[in-house]
Enzyme design. Structure first.
Site, PDB file in Angstrom:
ATOM      1  N   ASN A 241       0.851  -1.182   0.000  1.00 28.06           N
ATOM      2  CA  ASN A 241       0.000   0.000   0.000  1.00 28.06           C
ATOM      3  C   ASN A 241       0.899   1.249   0.000  1.00 28.06           C
ATOM      4  O   ASN A 241       1.690   1.453   0.928  1.00 28.06           O
ATOM      5  CB  ASN A 241      -0.898  -0.040   1.252  1.00 28.06           C
TER       6      ASN A 241
ATOM      7  N   HIS B  98       0.896   6.247   1.860  1.00 30.03           N
ATOM      8  CA  HIS B  98       1.590   7.220   2.706  1.00 30.03           C
ATOM      9  C   HIS B  98       2.842   7.792   2.063  1.00 30.03           C
ATOM     10  O   HIS B  98       3.433   8.736   2.594  1.00 30.03           O
ATOM     11  CB  HIS B  98       1.811   6.633   4.099  1.00 30.03           C
TER      12      HIS B  98
ATOM     13  N   HIS C 210      -5.544   3.654  -1.901  1.00 28.96           N
ATOM     14  CA  HIS C 210      -6.876   4.044  -1.404  1.00 28.96           C
ATOM     15  C   HIS C 210      -7.141   5.479  -1.828  1.00 28.96           C
ATOM     16  O   HIS C 210      -6.464   6.400  -1.369  1.00 28.96           O
ATOM     17  CB  HIS C 210      -6.867   3.912   0.126  1.00 28.96           C
TER      18      HIS C 210
ATOM     19  N   ARG D  17      -9.299   8.267  -1.188  1.00 26.90           N
ATOM     20  CA  ARG D  17     -10.307   8.680  -0.194  1.00 26.90           C
ATOM     21  C   ARG D  17     -11.114   9.845  -0.732  1.00 26.90           C
ATOM     22  O   ARG D  17     -10.643  10.609  -1.579  1.00 26.90           O
ATOM     23  CB  ARG D  17      -9.623   9.072   1.118  1.00 26.90           C
TER      24      ARG D  17
ATOM     25  N   ARG E  22      -6.834  12.859   0.669  1.00 28.19           N
ATOM     26  CA  ARG E  22      -5.770  13.299   1.576  1.00 28.19           C
ATOM     27  C   ARG E  22      -4.408  12.710   1.208  1.00 28.19           C
ATOM     28  O   ARG E  22      -3.381  13.260   1.562  1.00 28.19           O
ATOM     29  CB  ARG E  22      -6.122  12.969   3.016  1.00 28.19           C
ATOM     30  N   HIS E  23      -4.407  11.563   0.534  1.00 29.06           N
ATOM     31  CA  HIS E  23      -3.101  11.053   0.084  1.00 29.06           C
ATOM     32  C   HIS E  23      -3.134  10.762  -1.423  1.00 29.06           C
ATOM     33  O   HIS E  23      -2.672  11.584  -2.219  1.00 29.06           O
ATOM     34  CB  HIS E  23      -2.584   9.886   0.943  1.00 29.06           C
TER      35      HIS E  23
ATOM     36  N   GLU F 213      -8.507   0.550  -3.299  1.00 27.21           N
ATOM     37  CA  GLU F 213      -9.339   0.611  -2.087  1.00 27.21           C
ATOM     38  C   GLU F 213     -10.285   1.781  -2.208  1.00 27.21           C
ATOM     39  O   GLU F 213      -9.855   2.898  -2.541  1.00 27.21           O
ATOM     40  CB  GLU F 213      -8.456   0.818  -0.859  1.00 27.21           C
TER      41      GLU F 213
ATOM     42  N   THR G 196      -8.564   3.698   8.307  1.00 27.21           N
ATOM     43  CA  THR G 196      -9.784   2.888   8.302  1.00 27.21           C
ATOM     44  C   THR G 196      -9.893   2.179   9.646  1.00 27.21           C
ATOM     45  O   THR G 196      -9.120   1.270   9.942  1.00 27.21           O
ATOM     46  CB  THR G 196      -9.721   1.872   7.140  1.00 27.21           C
TER      47      THR G 196
ATOM     48  N   GLU H 254     -11.049  -9.169   2.956  1.00 27.20           N
ATOM     49  CA  GLU H 254      -9.777  -8.836   3.602  1.00 27.20           C
ATOM     50  C   GLU H 254     -10.064  -8.664   5.083  1.00 27.20           C
ATOM     51  O   GLU H 254     -10.903  -7.846   5.468  1.00 27.20           O
ATOM     52  CB  GLU H 254      -9.176  -7.562   3.003  1.00 27.20           C
TER      53      GLU H 254
ATOM     54  N   HIS I  15      -3.723  -4.392   7.641  1.00 30.25           N
ATOM     55  CA  HIS I  15      -3.874  -3.168   8.433  1.00 30.25           C
ATOM     56  C   HIS I  15      -2.998  -3.232   9.676  1.00 30.25           C
ATOM     57  O   HIS I  15      -3.169  -4.095  10.530  1.00 30.25           O
ATOM     58  CB  HIS I  15      -5.318  -2.882   8.852  1.00 30.25           C
ATOM     59  N   GLY I  16      -2.031  -2.333   9.724  1.00 28.23           N
ATOM     60  CA  GLY I  16      -1.189  -2.180  10.895  1.00 28.23           C
ATOM     61  C   GLY I  16      -0.054  -3.184  11.006  1.00 28.23           C
ATOM     62  O   GLY I  16       0.687  -3.159  11.992  1.00 28.23           O
TER      63      GLY I  16
ATOM     64  N   GLY J  76       1.221  -1.315   4.319  1.00 29.34           N
ATOM     65  CA  GLY J  76       1.650  -0.011   3.822  1.00 29.34           C
ATOM     66  C   GLY J  76       2.383   0.849   4.812  1.00 29.34           C
ATOM     67  O   GLY J  76       3.595   1.028   4.729  1.00 29.34           O
ATOM     68  N   HIS J  77       1.662   1.371   5.801  1.00 36.51           N
ATOM     69  CA  HIS J  77       2.202   2.444   6.636  1.00 36.51           C
ATOM     70  C   HIS J  77       3.548   2.089   7.276  1.00 36.51           C
ATOM     71  O   HIS J  77       4.497   2.873   7.241  1.00 36.51           O
ATOM     72  CB  HIS J  77       1.176   2.810   7.721  1.00 36.51           C
TER      73      HIS J  77
HETATM   74  N1  PXP Z   1      -5.892  -3.069   3.877  1.00 36.51           N
HETATM   75  C1  PXP Z   1      -6.861  -2.125   3.966  1.00 36.51           C
HETATM   76  C2  PXP Z   1      -8.235  -2.490   3.517  1.00 36.51           C
HETATM   77  C3  PXP Z   1      -6.578  -0.820   4.409  1.00 36.51           C
HETATM   78  O1  PXP Z   1      -7.551   0.098   4.495  1.00 36.51           O
HETATM   79  C4  PXP Z   1      -5.245  -0.508   4.750  1.00 36.51           C
HETATM   80  C5  PXP Z   1      -4.902   0.878   5.176  1.00 36.51           C
HETATM   81  O2  PXP Z   1      -5.171   1.772   4.150  1.00 36.51           O
HETATM   82  C6  PXP Z   1      -4.270  -1.509   4.636  1.00 36.51           C
HETATM   83  C7  PXP Z   1      -4.636  -2.790   4.220  1.00 36.51           C
HETATM   84  C8  PXP Z   1      -2.839  -1.261   4.959  1.00 36.51           C
HETATM   85  O3  PXP Z   1      -2.716  -0.899   6.296  1.00 36.51           O
HETATM   86  P1  PXP Z   1      -1.334  -0.301   6.822  1.00 36.51           P
HETATM   87  O4  PXP Z   1      -1.063   0.930   6.013  1.00 36.51           O
HETATM   88  O5  PXP Z   1      -1.611  -0.020   8.251  1.00 36.51           O
HETATM   89  O6  PXP Z   1      -0.304  -1.364   6.601  1.00 36.51           O
END
Ligand code: PXP
Length: 246
Positions: free
Chosen positions: A9, A12, A45, A47, A51-52, A72, A103, A153, A192-193, A214-215
């Site tokens: 992802n 960021h 994503h 949005r 924002r990004h 996304e 999210t 997911e 996520h995370g 991603g982040h």
């Molecule tokens: N999957 C989904 C559906 C998400 O919304 C996100 C965050 O945009 C991610 C994966 C990736 O999450 P992270 O950036 O925390 O790794």
């Protein structure tokens, strides 16, 4: 056990770019670096508040990147129209609140079937593989199947945010949801995370086929470079998978 796909992802990278309003750092360049580092897909994503990732980024990602794009999006008319225009490989429908930093929870598929079903049908008719971002709750997976989504997911945010026994409990929820999803015929992804210290137990779940991260990787790229960060994540996933399958 099958190889776990890694989607990167790049949102960021765009967050940092937008902090100064110019063109650097470029998320398309980051997607190319991710491809060079062995990513299996790119996730972005768009949005509502841009924002990004911006609209032009989506066009460039579709045109310039050979890897499948996972778009996304919220299930709004605006986003469905953009997806139909660009026809990414996949669309992951996420809940979106303007005020949230990221999210925060999964989609309420159980309560939102009437709203989701037509959006999923239009995306699927265009050949876009639809996934729904849900909490690891079997009822949400049953509803995803009922509204015609072939993929879910699983939200790993709650697992990543806690430690010790609580983390073990959240991991078990993800493991059970992924087993349930596979049993009812859904392809299960997770994300996520996730970070270096949390990816292993998730990667070891045999019924998961893809992780989206991603982040953490964009943050880690500041210290080691994006390609090195992705290669390390890939290695940790492969190690966990090999150990679990042994
Ligand atoms: N999957 C989904 C559906 C998400 O919304 C996100 C965050 O945009 C991610 C994966 C990736 O999450 P992270 O950036 O925390 O790794």
């Amino acid at each position: 056990m099958s190889r776990l796909r890694l989607g990167i992802n790049i949102d960021h990278v765009a967050t940092v770019r937008n902090a100064r309003g110019g063109a650097h750092p470029c998320p398309v360049r980051a997607a190319k670096a991710a491809a060079a580092a062995g990513a299996d897909g790119i996730t972005a994503h768009l949005r509502e508040d841009r924002r990004h990732i911006r609209d032009a980024d989506i066009g460039r990602l579709v045109e310039e990147i050979a890897l499948p794009l996972n778009f996304e999006m919220a299930a709004t008319e605006e986003m469905v129209a953009i997806a139909l225009r660009h026809r990414p490989h996949a669309a992951c429908i996420v809940p979106e609140k303007r005020t949230e930093v990221t999210t925060e929870g999964g989609l309420d598929v159980v309560g939102g079937q009437a709203h989701l079903r037509p959006a999923i049908a239009r995306l699927a008719e265009a050949g876009i593989r639809v996934s729904l971002f849900v909490d690891p709750d079997p009822a949400q997976l049953d509803a995803a199947l009922a509204v015609g989504a072939p993929v879910v997911e699983l939200h790993t945010g709650a697992y990543c945010e806690v430690e010790g026994a609580e983390r073990a409990h959240e991991l078990e929820r993800i493991r059970r949801a992924a087993a349930h999803g596979a049993a009812i015929g859904l392809e299960c992804h997770a994300g996520h995370g996730l970070a270096f210290d949390s990816v292993g137990p998730v990667a070891a779940i045999p019924t998961l086929v893809e992780l989206n991260i991603g982040h953490f990787l964009v943050g880690e790229a500041i210290f080691t470079g994006l390609e090195a960060a992705i290669r390390r994540m890939r290695a940790l996933m492969d190690e966990a998978r090999a150990t679990a399958g042994a």
